[in-house]
Design an enzyme around this catalytic site. Structure first.
Site, short mmCIF file in Angstrom:
data_model
loop_
_atom_site.label_atom_id
_atom_site.label_comp_id
_atom_site.label_asym_id
_atom_site.label_seq_id
_atom_site.Cartn_x
_atom_site.Cartn_y
_atom_site.Cartn_z
N LYS A 1 13.15 -55.66 -13.49
CA LYS A 1 12.00 -56.55 -13.68
C LYS A 1 12.41 -58.01 -13.45
CE LYS A 1 9.60 -53.41 -16.74
NZ LYS A 1 9.51 -52.82 -18.09
N GLN B 1 10.31 -54.70 -24.12
CA GLN B 1 10.64 -53.39 -23.57
C GLN B 1 10.63 -52.33 -24.67
OE1 GLN B 1 11.29 -52.72 -20.18
NE2 GLN B 1 11.23 -50.60 -20.89
N ASP C 1 1.61 -56.41 -20.36
CA ASP C 1 1.66 -54.94 -20.39
C ASP C 1 0.28 -54.35 -20.71
OD1 ASP C 1 3.93 -53.56 -19.74
OD2 ASP C 1 4.89 -53.81 -21.70
#
Ligand code: NAP
Length: 296
Positions: free
Chosen positions: A54, A98, A121
């Site tokens: 990422k 994460q 997200d």
């Protein structure tokens, strides 16, 4: 007739290039780069790989990447303090924590603490609610990537029968909401669904997000259906001691019946990070009071 293979890798590369252009235009307008902060707690090897890729993809697209690596024993209070700091940081447009988090940390409390305007997200309850009632929202990256591939392949989805297998909050449910927003007739199947093959056989669009290797076989499919395989499953390979990646769909048998199908790897997988960058830029524009970037 063999299905055509949907090349998610090529589509994702194109999206990343468009993000790069839109990012440069954002920088020219605002005098700063759009920024994505990624937080990793602990040393889970898979999570480390995701966070590294990422970060690399963010920089390659010309956006600012902020990485925060915290030790595995980090307390919930310390993680929440970091999230609060990132919420208040003007240089940060997107925050991604994460998952999974170590057991001493309540994942929901952490997601709830992220400013919904920076929730790239799309897991915050405010964004999930906005998606459900048809308002503009930051949408989870994997299902939004699946929708982009479907629209690229099929154009208008209105009136099509769609079956989503899986009802998780990160894939199945938002996927179903997105397809409903496109006026599909949507069925959500799960582990309690009766006669799943018969349900799947109705579908013009099948999205498999189950986590069971090669569960969906060609004889479950309506001829010509478009099949999106979200599954990522590691199984033993023919050579001893090695493994290979397979999806939730048995590609060999499904490709003989479907009209189009995503492969694993190279289908949905590459879309997730590309959409994360897209979401970061969308969040940056909204925070700067600019209209949403075109072409993303
Ligand atoms: P999850 O949270 O474990 O959800 C799996 C869903 O599948 C559940 O709703 C479950 O039903 C349903 N299910 C399980 N067994 C079933 C069966 N035999 N028949 C019908 N439905 C069944 O998984 P997830 O996070 O949504 O992920 C799904 C897959 O996508 C995994 O392979 C994951 O690795 C992959 N994934 C890929 C990406 C990517 O970037 N490509 C991103 C995210 C996830 P119940 O609700 O009834 O238990």
């Amino acid at each position: 007739m063999a299905a055509s293979v949907i090349d998610g890798k090529a589509f994702a590369e194109g999206l990343r290039a468009r993000v790069g252009k839109a990012g440069a235009a954002f920088e020219a307008q605002t005098g700063r780069k759009a920024g994505l902060a990624v937080v990793l707690v602990g040393e889970d090897p898979a999570s480390q790989v995701y966070v590294r890729s990422k970060g690399k993809a963010t920089v390659a697209a010309g956006l600012e990447s902020f990485e925060h690596r915290l030790p595995v024993h980090t307390s919930q209070a310390d993680l929440l303090a970091l999230v609060a700091r990132l919420n208040g940081d003007e240089a940060v447009d997107g925050i991604l924590v994460q998952l999974p988090l170590p057991p001493q940390i309540d994942e929901k409390a952490v997601i709830d603490a992220i400013d919904p305007a920076k929730d790239v997200d799309g897991f915050h309850v405010v964004n999930a609610g906005r998606l459900a009632i048809g308002e503009d929202a930051l949408v989870p990256c994997t299902p939004l990537g699946c929708l982009m591939l479907l629209k690229d392949r099929l154009g208008d989805l209105s009136g099509l029968e769609a079956v989503v297998i899986g009802r998780s909050n990160i894939v199945g449910k938002p996927m179903a909401q997105l397809l409903l927003r496109e006026s599909c007739t949507v069925t959500v199947a799960h582990s309690r669904t009766r006669d799943l093959p018969a349900v799947v056989r109705r579908a013009d669009i099948v999205v498999a997000a189950v986590g069971r290797p090669e569960m969906v076989t060609g004889d479950w499919l309506k001829p010509g259906a478009t099949v999106i395989d979200v599954g990522i499953n590691r199984v033993p390979a023919a050579d001893e001691g090695r493994t290979r990646l397979v999806g939730d769909v048995d590609f060999a048998s499904a490709a003989g019946v479907a009209g189009a199908i995503t492969p694993v790897p190279g289908g949905v997988g590459p879309m997730t990070i590309a959409v994360l960058l897209r979401n970061t830029l969308v969040a940056a524009h909204a925070r700067a009071g600019l209209p949403p970037p075109e072409d993303l």
